[in-house]
Design an enzyme around this catalytic site. Sequence first.
Site, short mmCIF file in Angstrom:
data_model
loop_
_atom_site.label_atom_id
_atom_site.label_comp_id
_atom_site.label_asym_id
_atom_site.label_seq_id
_atom_site.Cartn_x
_atom_site.Cartn_y
_atom_site.Cartn_z
N HIS A 63 41.82 33.67 38.54
CA HIS A 63 42.91 33.07 39.33
C HIS A 63 42.71 33.47 40.78
CE1 HIS A 63 47.32 31.77 39.65
NE2 HIS A 63 47.01 32.21 40.86
N HIS A 97 42.31 31.66 45.10
CA HIS A 97 42.63 30.53 45.99
C HIS A 97 41.58 30.52 47.10
CE1 HIS A 97 46.70 29.53 44.38
NE2 HIS A 97 46.67 30.81 44.01
N LYS A 128 42.43 28.82 50.50
CA LYS A 128 43.33 29.49 51.44
C LYS A 128 42.69 30.71 52.11
CE LYS A 128 47.75 28.44 49.07
NZ LYS A 128 47.28 27.73 47.88
N HIS A 185 51.29 27.85 37.72
CA HIS A 185 51.96 28.94 38.45
C HIS A 185 53.43 28.91 38.00
CE1 HIS A 185 48.42 28.83 40.98
NE2 HIS A 185 48.88 29.75 41.80
N GLU A 236 57.48 32.58 39.90
CA GLU A 236 57.05 33.60 40.87
C GLU A 236 58.26 33.97 41.75
OE1 GLU A 236 53.34 34.44 43.97
OE2 GLU A 236 53.55 32.47 43.03
N ASP A 253 43.90 36.63 42.83
CA ASP A 253 44.84 35.75 43.51
C ASP A 253 44.39 35.52 44.95
OD1 ASP A 253 46.97 34.02 43.51
OD2 ASP A 253 48.52 35.53 43.47
N ASN A 254 45.26 35.70 45.92
CA ASN A 254 44.95 35.32 47.30
C ASN A 254 44.17 36.40 48.05
OD1 ASN A 254 47.61 34.01 46.38
ND2 ASN A 254 46.95 32.70 48.04
#
Length: 425
Positions: A64, A66, A69, A217, A220, A320-321
């Site tokens: 997972h 991104h 981004k 998602h 959250e 994640d990010n």
Amino acid sequence: MDFTHLPHGDVTLANVTVPACLIGQTGDLVRTDISITGGRIGPPQAIAVDMQGAMVFPAFVDMHTHLDKGHIWPRSPNPDGSFMGALTTVRADSSARWNAADLRARMGFSLRAAYAHGTRAIRTHLDSITPQDDISWPVFREMKAEWAGRITLQAACLIGCDKWTDDSGPFGHTADLVAATQGGVLGMVTYPMPDLRDRIRGFFAQAEARGLNADFHVDETMDASVETLRDIAELKIETGFSGRVVVGHCCSLSVQDEDRAMDTLDLVAKAGIDVVSLPMCNLYLQDRTPQGTIRTPRRRGITLVHEMRERGIRVSFASDNTRDPFYAYGDMDMLEVMREATRIGHLDHSRDDWTTSFLTDPAATCGFDAPSLEIGAPADLVIVRARNWTELFARPQSDRIVLRAGRQIDRTLPDYSELDDLMRT
């Protein structure tokens, strides 16, 4: 610099430490030998190197992320560290800056870091609200081809449930883009809406018709009343959706009434849904206070990973990010994720097989080849000087060794200055 240099060619890594669950044994850590022949794990070799207890893992799976981004923070920082601050900042940056060249440079930067740290497979979410879908998906296909043989890539589209349409609307085109991409996954963010269940039904129908898996998602937020996870679980059972379903985040479970949360988890287990927890990003965003208010966060957002595993729910952890408004830090390093997840989620002092949540579990959820230390598996390995868990998690292991097909790779990380031209506003 790598903590040692191994001989080229076939070799036995003698006296290494591995998690017992990765070699079919019970217990925690065991000492053993791992031999490499022809780029794969094989029988003992004439050349042996005493590794003095160094820990060995198969190369990691980061399920997972991104990539689209990544690394926009210097030009588009989160103004207050909040979820809404992240959402509005990313939307502005994407509409103004996310052309093919910008995406290709930042995605490539993240992939180089992940490769150097020892990751072999990644699933990324791609923001796909039209017209961004027609920009990002072709770039992803190029990156997938370019990185074949080094990192196996998958992508899931990402839209809010309020942007969902049936096939006659824009999301029908997005779903076709996903289906035309090898390993494509249909993705959506769920939050309360009056007709959410109808939208999820339509989403499942689109995925089913195209033979796609689903990645959501979910919840959250620290609002205990938000429980769209129940809708997804109930509707997967109701519709009989045949694809794999994974849900990420599920933060609101952590603040719900215990009986209600456990009942939801029973539904998730019955539905056969997998979960991915993103503890670093969740801690960054959850329980933020309005800008100008000084208050220590009380509620930290990590989902109920222990209770999930006890119910047989497959649980993974992921990055994640990375250096964007949703998470200002990170470097696509799964050892960092393992270290922080262990500390945040109290994975220590519980079960002996949490290692699988960074390796075989995400691989099974995504359909990647299973990371393995068994005879015949590719010698794609991450080797650290640490000899036990406390040594592993006490330091970042920046001198680790990464082997791909049995060969020690150059682990030089890309320099942030390479992105300077993209950061000028």
